[in-house]
Write a protein that holds these residues in place. Structure first.
Motif, PDB file in Angstrom:
ATOM      1  N   THR A  15       0.839  -1.203   0.000  1.00 42.44           N
ATOM      2  CA  THR A  15       0.000   0.000   0.000  1.00 42.44           C
ATOM      3  C   THR A  15       0.871   1.249   0.000  1.00 42.44           C
ATOM      4  OG1 THR A  15      -1.746  -1.185   1.184  1.00 42.44           O
ATOM      5  CG2 THR A  15      -1.831   1.223   1.227  1.00 42.44           C
ATOM      6  N   LEU A  16       1.894   1.262   0.834  1.00 38.09           N
ATOM      7  CA  LEU A  16       2.814   2.397   0.887  1.00 38.09           C
ATOM      8  C   LEU A  16       3.489   2.616  -0.455  1.00 38.09           C
ATOM      9  CD1 LEU A  16       4.379   4.570   2.491  1.00 38.09           C
ATOM     10  CD2 LEU A  16       6.011   2.771   3.094  1.00 38.09           C
ATOM     11  N   PHE A  17       3.936   1.544  -1.083  1.00 39.26           N
ATOM     12  CA  PHE A  17       4.592   1.660  -2.384  1.00 39.26           C
ATOM     13  C   PHE A  17       3.606   2.154  -3.439  1.00 39.26           C
ATOM     14  CE2 PHE A  17       6.463  -0.332  -6.292  1.00 39.26           C
ATOM     15  CZ  PHE A  17       7.561   0.497  -6.356  1.00 39.26           C
ATOM     16  N   GLY A  18       2.386   1.651  -3.403  1.00 36.39           N
ATOM     17  CA  GLY A  18       1.361   2.105  -4.342  1.00 36.39           C
ATOM     18  C   GLY A  18       1.043   3.575  -4.188  1.00 36.39           C
ATOM     19  N   SER A  20       3.060   5.875  -2.963  1.00 36.05           N
ATOM     20  CA  SER A  20       4.207   6.675  -3.418  1.00 36.05           C
ATOM     21  C   SER A  20       4.261   6.712  -4.945  1.00 36.05           C
ATOM     22  CB  SER A  20       5.515   6.142  -2.827  1.00 36.05           C
ATOM     23  OG  SER A  20       5.823   4.869  -3.335  1.00 36.05           O
ATOM     24  N   LEU A  21       3.946   5.603  -5.589  1.00 37.24           N
ATOM     25  CA  LEU A  21       3.908   5.613  -7.055  1.00 37.24           C
ATOM     26  C   LEU A  21       2.765   6.493  -7.568  1.00 37.24           C
ATOM     27  CD1 LEU A  21       4.688   1.917  -8.104  1.00 37.24           C
ATOM     28  CD2 LEU A  21       6.136   3.939  -8.324  1.00 37.24           C
ATOM     29  N   GLY A  22       1.646   6.488  -6.845  1.00 43.83           N
ATOM     30  CA  GLY A  22       0.525   7.349  -7.229  1.00 43.83           C
ATOM     31  C   GLY A  22       0.900   8.824  -7.176  1.00 43.83           C
ATOM     32  N   LEU A  23       1.594   9.220  -6.112  1.00 44.18           N
ATOM     33  CA  LEU A  23       2.060  10.613  -6.014  1.00 44.18           C
ATOM     34  C   LEU A  23       3.034  10.955  -7.138  1.00 44.18           C
ATOM     35  CD1 LEU A  23       2.628  11.155  -2.195  1.00 44.18           C
ATOM     36  CD2 LEU A  23       1.076  12.411  -3.688  1.00 44.18           C
ATOM     37  N   THR A  24       3.890  10.007  -7.469  1.00 37.74           N
ATOM     38  CA  THR A  24       4.837  10.231  -8.556  1.00 37.74           C
ATOM     39  C   THR A  24       4.097  10.415  -9.878  1.00 37.74           C
ATOM     40  OG1 THR A  24       6.486   8.897  -7.404  1.00 37.74           O
ATOM     41  CG2 THR A  24       6.854   9.285  -9.740  1.00 37.74           C
ATOM     42  N   LEU A  25       3.104   9.584 -10.129  1.00 44.20           N
ATOM     43  CA  LEU A  25       2.323   9.685 -11.362  1.00 44.20           C
ATOM     44  C   LEU A  25       1.562  11.014 -11.437  1.00 44.20           C
ATOM     45  CD1 LEU A  25       1.270   8.357 -13.970  1.00 44.20           C
ATOM     46  CD2 LEU A  25      -0.576   7.395 -12.583  1.00 44.20           C
ATOM     47  N   ILE A  26       0.921  11.388 -10.344  1.00 42.13           N
ATOM     48  CA  ILE A  26       0.180  12.657 -10.310  1.00 42.13           C
ATOM     49  C   ILE A  26       1.117  13.841 -10.538  1.00 42.13           C
ATOM     50  CG2 ILE A  26      -1.118  14.215  -8.812  1.00 42.13           C
ATOM     51  CD1 ILE A  26      -2.371  11.662  -7.581  1.00 42.13           C
ATOM     52  N   SER A  27       2.291  13.810  -9.905  1.00 45.31           N
ATOM     53  CA  SER A  27       3.228  14.925 -10.084  1.00 45.31           C
ATOM     54  C   SER A  27       3.779  14.947 -11.506  1.00 45.31           C
ATOM     55  CB  SER A  27       4.357  14.861  -9.049  1.00 45.31           C
ATOM     56  OG  SER A  27       5.154  13.716  -9.245  1.00 45.31           O
ATOM     57  N   PHE A  46       9.364  13.077  -5.759  1.00 44.34           N
ATOM     58  CA  PHE A  46       8.480  11.946  -5.490  1.00 44.34           C
ATOM     59  C   PHE A  46       9.005  10.660  -6.124  1.00 44.34           C
ATOM     60  CE2 PHE A  46       5.113  15.261  -4.771  1.00 44.34           C
ATOM     61  CZ  PHE A  46       4.973  14.987  -3.425  1.00 44.34           C
ATOM     62  N   ALA A  47       9.660  10.770  -7.273  1.00 46.03           N
ATOM     63  CA  ALA A  47      10.241   9.580  -7.904  1.00 46.03           C
ATOM     64  C   ALA A  47      11.334   8.984  -7.015  1.00 46.03           C
ATOM     65  CB  ALA A  47      10.799   9.937  -9.280  1.00 46.03           C
ATOM     66  N   PHE A  48      12.175   9.830  -6.440  1.00 47.02           N
ATOM     67  CA  PHE A  48      13.229   9.328  -5.560  1.00 47.02           C
ATOM     68  C   PHE A  48      12.653   8.764  -4.265  1.00 47.02           C
ATOM     69  CE2 PHE A  48      16.303  11.301  -8.319  1.00 47.02           C
ATOM     70  CZ  PHE A  48      17.423  10.505  -8.151  1.00 47.02           C
ATOM     71  N   ILE A  49      11.590   9.358  -3.752  1.00 45.60           N
ATOM     72  CA  ILE A  49      10.966   8.815  -2.546  1.00 45.60           C
ATOM     73  C   ILE A  49      10.358   7.446  -2.846  1.00 45.60           C
ATOM     74  CG2 ILE A  49       9.057   9.136  -0.921  1.00 45.60           C
ATOM     75  CD1 ILE A  49       9.805  12.124  -0.924  1.00 45.60           C
ATOM     76  N   SER A  50       9.752   7.291  -4.017  1.00 43.15           N
ATOM     77  CA  SER A  50       9.233   5.974  -4.418  1.00 43.15           C
ATOM     78  C   SER A  50      10.356   4.948  -4.509  1.00 43.15           C
ATOM     79  CB  SER A  50       8.523   6.069  -5.768  1.00 43.15           C
ATOM     80  OG  SER A  50       7.374   6.860  -5.685  1.00 43.15           O
ATOM     81  N   MET A  51      11.495   5.376  -5.044  1.00 42.98           N
ATOM     82  CA  MET A  51      12.635   4.487  -5.124  1.00 42.98           C
ATOM     83  C   MET A  51      13.111   4.096  -3.718  1.00 42.98           C
ATOM     84  SD  MET A  51      16.372   5.074  -6.966  1.00 42.98           S
ATOM     85  CE  MET A  51      15.743   6.531  -7.711  1.00 42.98           C
ATOM     86  N   GLY A  52      13.113   5.050  -2.813  1.00 42.76           N
ATOM     87  CA  GLY A  52      13.507   4.759  -1.438  1.00 42.76           C
ATOM     88  C   GLY A  52      12.569   3.763  -0.775  1.00 42.76           C
ATOM     89  N   VAL A  53      11.274   3.902  -1.030  1.00 43.19           N
ATOM     90  CA  VAL A  53      10.300   2.959  -0.476  1.00 43.19           C
ATOM     91  C   VAL A  53      10.553   1.557  -1.032  1.00 43.19           C
ATOM     92  CG1 VAL A  53       7.851   2.340  -0.437  1.00 43.19           C
ATOM     93  CG2 VAL A  53       8.533   4.692  -0.009  1.00 43.19           C
ATOM     94  N   LEU A  58      12.929  -4.000   0.004  1.00 41.33           N
ATOM     95  CA  LEU A  58      13.941  -5.028  -0.243  1.00 41.33           C
ATOM     96  C   LEU A  58      14.832  -5.228   0.979  1.00 41.33           C
ATOM     97  CD1 LEU A  58      15.048  -4.140  -3.877  1.00 41.33           C
ATOM     98  CD2 LEU A  58      13.680  -6.090  -3.143  1.00 41.33           C
ATOM     99  N   THR A  59      15.210  -4.134   1.619  1.00 45.39           N
ATOM    100  CA  THR A  59      16.060  -4.214   2.806  1.00 45.39           C
ATOM    101  C   THR A  59      15.374  -5.004   3.906  1.00 45.39           C
ATOM    102  OG1 THR A  59      17.031  -2.082   2.264  1.00 45.39           O
ATOM    103  CG2 THR A  59      17.330  -2.844   4.509  1.00 45.39           C
TER     104      THR A  59
END
Length: 96
Positions: A15-18, A20-27, A46-53, A58-59
């Motif tokens: 859900t968190l990843f989704g 963050s990707l939604g915010l990236t898409l909207i922006s 937002f793209a970098f924050i999505s990458m961090g998530v 993975l971590t």
């Protein structure tokens, strides 16, 4: 009980990843409609924050799977860098 909690954690992380990707898409859509420097910085942030998530997910899986401490530390460092870049870019989008 532990299996149920792990399943809930996986759903929460997806859900968190989704989100963050939604915010990236909207922006990105906002930047595509009106190309300004502020919207570009927001999109990149937002793209970098999505990458961090994604890297954080993975971590977590590596640490649960019994990853070695040195590799886990390197992954956690790699997880932090996209968040730093993302928040700096969002900061720039607000104050430029």
């Amino acid at each position: 009980m532990v299996g149920v909690l792990q399943g809930v954690l996986i759903l929460l992380r997806l859900t968190l990843f989704g989100l963050s990707l939604g915010l990236t898409l909207i922006s990105f859509q906002a930047y595509s409609k009106r190309q300004s420097e502020r919207l570009q910085f927001a999109f990149i942030g937002f793209a970098f924050i999505s990458m961090g998530v994604a890297v954080a997910n993975l971590t977590t899986q590596v640490s649960v799977g019994g990853g070695l401490s040195r590799e886990l530390l390197l992954l956690q460092m790699a997880e932090t860098v996209p968040f730093i870049v993302g928040f700096v870019m969002i900061y720039l989008s607000l104050y430029r």
